[in-house]
Scaffold this motif. Structure first.
Motif, PDB file in Angstrom:
ATOM      1  N   GLN A 163      55.499  30.270  31.698  1.00  0.00           N
ATOM      2  CA  GLN A 163      54.083  30.629  31.636  1.00  0.00           C
ATOM      3  C   GLN A 163      53.806  31.637  32.748  1.00  0.00           C
ATOM      4  O   GLN A 163      53.820  31.328  33.927  1.00  0.00           O
ATOM      5  CB  GLN A 163      53.225  29.371  31.809  1.00  0.00           C
ATOM      6  N   THR A 164      53.556  32.883  32.370  1.00  0.00           N
ATOM      7  CA  THR A 164      53.550  33.961  33.356  1.00  0.00           C
ATOM      8  C   THR A 164      52.381  33.865  34.327  1.00  0.00           C
ATOM      9  O   THR A 164      52.547  34.121  35.524  1.00  0.00           O
ATOM     10  CB  THR A 164      53.536  35.332  32.646  1.00  0.00           C
ATOM     11  N   GLN A 165      51.184  33.498  33.848  1.00  0.00           N
ATOM     12  CA  GLN A 165      50.041  33.449  34.762  1.00  0.00           C
ATOM     13  C   GLN A 165      50.221  32.364  35.816  1.00  0.00           C
ATOM     14  O   GLN A 165      49.954  32.591  37.006  1.00  0.00           O
ATOM     15  CB  GLN A 165      48.738  33.234  33.999  1.00  0.00           C
ATOM     16  N   VAL A 166      50.675  31.204  35.417  1.00  0.00           N
ATOM     17  CA  VAL A 166      50.947  30.130  36.371  1.00  0.00           C
ATOM     18  C   VAL A 166      51.914  30.607  37.447  1.00  0.00           C
ATOM     19  O   VAL A 166      51.718  30.364  38.644  1.00  0.00           O
ATOM     20  CB  VAL A 166      51.506  28.898  35.637  1.00  0.00           C
ATOM     21  N   ASN A 167      52.952  31.293  37.052  1.00  0.00           N
ATOM     22  CA  ASN A 167      53.984  31.684  38.000  1.00  0.00           C
ATOM     23  C   ASN A 167      53.585  32.890  38.851  1.00  0.00           C
ATOM     24  O   ASN A 167      53.929  32.948  40.032  1.00  0.00           O
ATOM     25  CB  ASN A 167      55.289  31.942  37.247  1.00  0.00           C
ATOM     26  N   LEU A 168      52.829  33.824  38.296  1.00  0.00           N
ATOM     27  CA  LEU A 168      52.343  34.943  39.095  1.00  0.00           C
ATOM     28  C   LEU A 168      51.328  34.467  40.125  1.00  0.00           C
ATOM     29  O   LEU A 168      51.333  34.914  41.276  1.00  0.00           O
ATOM     30  CB  LEU A 168      51.744  36.018  38.189  1.00  0.00           C
ATOM     31  N   GLN A 169      50.442  33.539  39.729  1.00  0.00           N
ATOM     32  CA  GLN A 169      49.466  32.997  40.676  1.00  0.00           C
ATOM     33  C   GLN A 169      50.158  32.293  41.832  1.00  0.00           C
ATOM     34  O   GLN A 169      49.712  32.389  42.984  1.00  0.00           O
ATOM     35  CB  GLN A 169      48.518  32.013  39.982  1.00  0.00           C
ATOM     36  N   ALA A 170      51.217  31.560  41.557  1.00  0.00           N
ATOM     37  CA  ALA A 170      51.933  30.858  42.620  1.00  0.00           C
ATOM     38  C   ALA A 170      52.427  31.834  43.682  1.00  0.00           C
ATOM     39  O   ALA A 170      52.446  31.513  44.878  1.00  0.00           O
ATOM     40  CB  ALA A 170      53.105  30.078  42.031  1.00  0.00           C
ATOM     41  N   ILE A 171      52.792  33.037  43.243  1.00  0.00           N
ATOM     42  CA  ILE A 171      53.266  34.053  44.191  1.00  0.00           C
ATOM     43  C   ILE A 171      52.113  34.631  44.987  1.00  0.00           C
ATOM     44  O   ILE A 171      52.110  34.620  46.220  1.00  0.00           O
ATOM     45  CB  ILE A 171      54.015  35.177  43.445  1.00  0.00           C
ATOM     46  N   TYR A 172      51.079  35.157  44.310  1.00  0.00           N
ATOM     47  CA  TYR A 172      50.083  35.916  45.059  1.00  0.00           C
ATOM     48  C   TYR A 172      49.060  35.048  45.783  1.00  0.00           C
ATOM     49  O   TYR A 172      48.342  35.549  46.646  1.00  0.00           O
ATOM     50  CB  TYR A 172      49.418  36.997  44.204  1.00  0.00           C
ATOM     51  N   TYR A 173      49.018  33.748  45.506  1.00  0.00           N
ATOM     52  CA  TYR A 173      48.209  32.852  46.322  1.00  0.00           C
ATOM     53  C   TYR A 173      49.013  32.276  47.486  1.00  0.00           C
ATOM     54  O   TYR A 173      48.479  31.494  48.278  1.00  0.00           O
ATOM     55  CB  TYR A 173      47.632  31.714  45.485  1.00  0.00           C
ATOM     56  N   GLY A 174      50.282  32.639  47.592  1.00  0.00           N
ATOM     57  CA  GLY A 174      51.089  32.180  48.714  1.00  0.00           C
ATOM     58  C   GLY A 174      51.530  30.741  48.613  1.00  0.00           C
ATOM     59  O   GLY A 174      51.771  30.083  49.627  1.00  0.00           O
ATOM     60  N   LEU A 175      51.692  30.250  47.394  1.00  0.00           N
ATOM     61  CA  LEU A 175      52.048  28.847  47.196  1.00  0.00           C
ATOM     62  C   LEU A 175      53.545  28.590  47.280  1.00  0.00           C
ATOM     63  O   LEU A 175      53.960  27.438  47.397  1.00  0.00           O
ATOM     64  CB  LEU A 175      51.545  28.376  45.828  1.00  0.00           C
ATOM     65  N   THR A 176      54.353  29.632  47.208  1.00  0.00           N
ATOM     66  CA  THR A 176      55.784  29.408  47.150  1.00  0.00           C
ATOM     67  C   THR A 176      56.519  30.380  48.057  1.00  0.00           C
ATOM     68  O   THR A 176      55.929  31.308  48.612  1.00  0.00           O
ATOM     69  CB  THR A 176      56.287  29.499  45.692  1.00  0.00           C
TER      70      THR A 176
END
Length: 335
Positions: A163-176
């Motif tokens: 799921q691309t939005q879930v995974n892109l958000q994890a990057i740009y919100y600094g979650l991972t």
């Protein structure tokens, strides 16, 4: 709406964190302290609703109201696959960002260290749990090398569909981590090349084989089975800027502009994998038109307004060397 209505009357569980984030972002663009003062109470009510009614302290995640893993009740969030149940990675990512932004504002603007610390502690706990493997109570799926979509109350993890939005958000919100961020972007790029797609779909694998228009390998025309939302190009740009990847964003942006040009920049709400407007969807949706250009300015050219000034953080591909821009900030300062 929530200035006058009871919190929790909306059926979409991403509405509350999105509201809090939008207020924080508006303040960064305007630095209008009196306006932020007027919005503070409603934002705190939004976050309080999620913290008191939808937070499971035992496992560190926020949840919706669907406790049955077999429920097919309607949408519970904007990008819902019609049946996302209980703990959504998407909503938890939004809550992490909302709590992080408001922890900063409560501490630096409103001088409330207690509330700032409370928000920050919840966000930190969420981040730690989020990055655990799916078998250890988190969202990370080693099989796909990406985060899964949601967790059911019984602990089963569903929606392992890139799921691309879930995974892109994890990057740009600094979650991972940076390592995982690069792995996720590489995985998205691999699927794009493997499937020969010019624009980014919501997911690369079928979410469920017996819904919408699934027919063998032609699943990609259903709304929750890989529809292309043009705004995902901007989200990819944002993630790529965090990782420091410079060149592949431009390819997706070029493809987005080429697709828009066919329709006079109409910017359909969403498209099939084959970039044709999906039946019944064909309104011109503002984010589809605006986000690509916004990503060019904020993520690639790096023009990022803040409450105390403008940050310049360019992440320009080599092909953009020599680009110049004239832009007026706050009606008086020319960049």
């Amino acid at each position: 709406f929530h200035l006058t209505q009871t919190w929790g009357t909306s059926s979409l569980f991403d509405a509350d964190p999105s509201y809090a984030m939008a207020v924080a972002d508006m303040y960064q663009y305007t630095s209008d302290k009196s306006w932020l003062d007027s919005m503070r109470g409603s934002v705190e009510a939004a976050l309080s609703y999620m913290l008191t009614s939808q937070y499971n302290a035992a496992d560190g995640f926020f949840h919706n109201d669907l406790t049955s893993c077999t429920s097919d009740r309607g949408a519970r969030e904007w990008n819902d696959g019609v049946y996302v149940r209980y703990e959504s990675a998407y909503v938890n990512e939004l809550m992490y960002e909302a709590l992080t932004e408001w922890s900063s504002l409560e501490g630096s603007v409103f001088n409330d260290p207690s509330l700032a610390s409370s928000y920050a502690a919840t966000a930190a706990a969420l981040k730690a749990q989020f990055n655990k493997s799916d078998t250890d109570g988190g969202f990370w799926d080693s099989g796909t090398g990406m985060f899964a979509y949601w967790r059911c109350p019984d602990g089963t993890v569903q929606g392992k569909v890139d799921q691309t939005q879930v995974n892109l958000q994890a990057i740009y919100y600094g979650l991972t981590s940076l390592q995982r961020s690069r792995q996720i972007l590489d995985g998205i790029d691999y699927q794009m090349k493997f499937n020969k797609r010019p624009l980014i779909p919501q997911n690369s694998l079928p979410l469920q084989t017996k819904v919408e228009t699934y027919s063998g390998n032609g699943f990609q025309t259903g709304i929750e089975n890989g529809a292309v939302y043009p705004l995902l190009v901007e989200e990819y740009m944002r993630a790529a800027a965090v990782v420091g990847e410079r060149n592949r964003s431009l390819t997706y942006l070029d493809n987005l502009v080429a697709r828009y040009t066919k329709d006079g920049f109409n910017g359909w709400s969403y498209l099939t994998w084959f970039l044709t407007p999906r039946y019944g969807c064909c309104e011109a949706w503002f984010p589809s038109n605006a986000n690509g250009a916004a990503g060019l300015f904020t993520n690639m050219l790096g023009i990022q307004p803040t409450a105390v000034g403008v940050t310049g953080a360019p992440n320009t591909p080599t092909a953009m060397n020599g680009t110049s821009v004239t832009k007026t900030i706050d009606g008086m300062d020319t960049l």
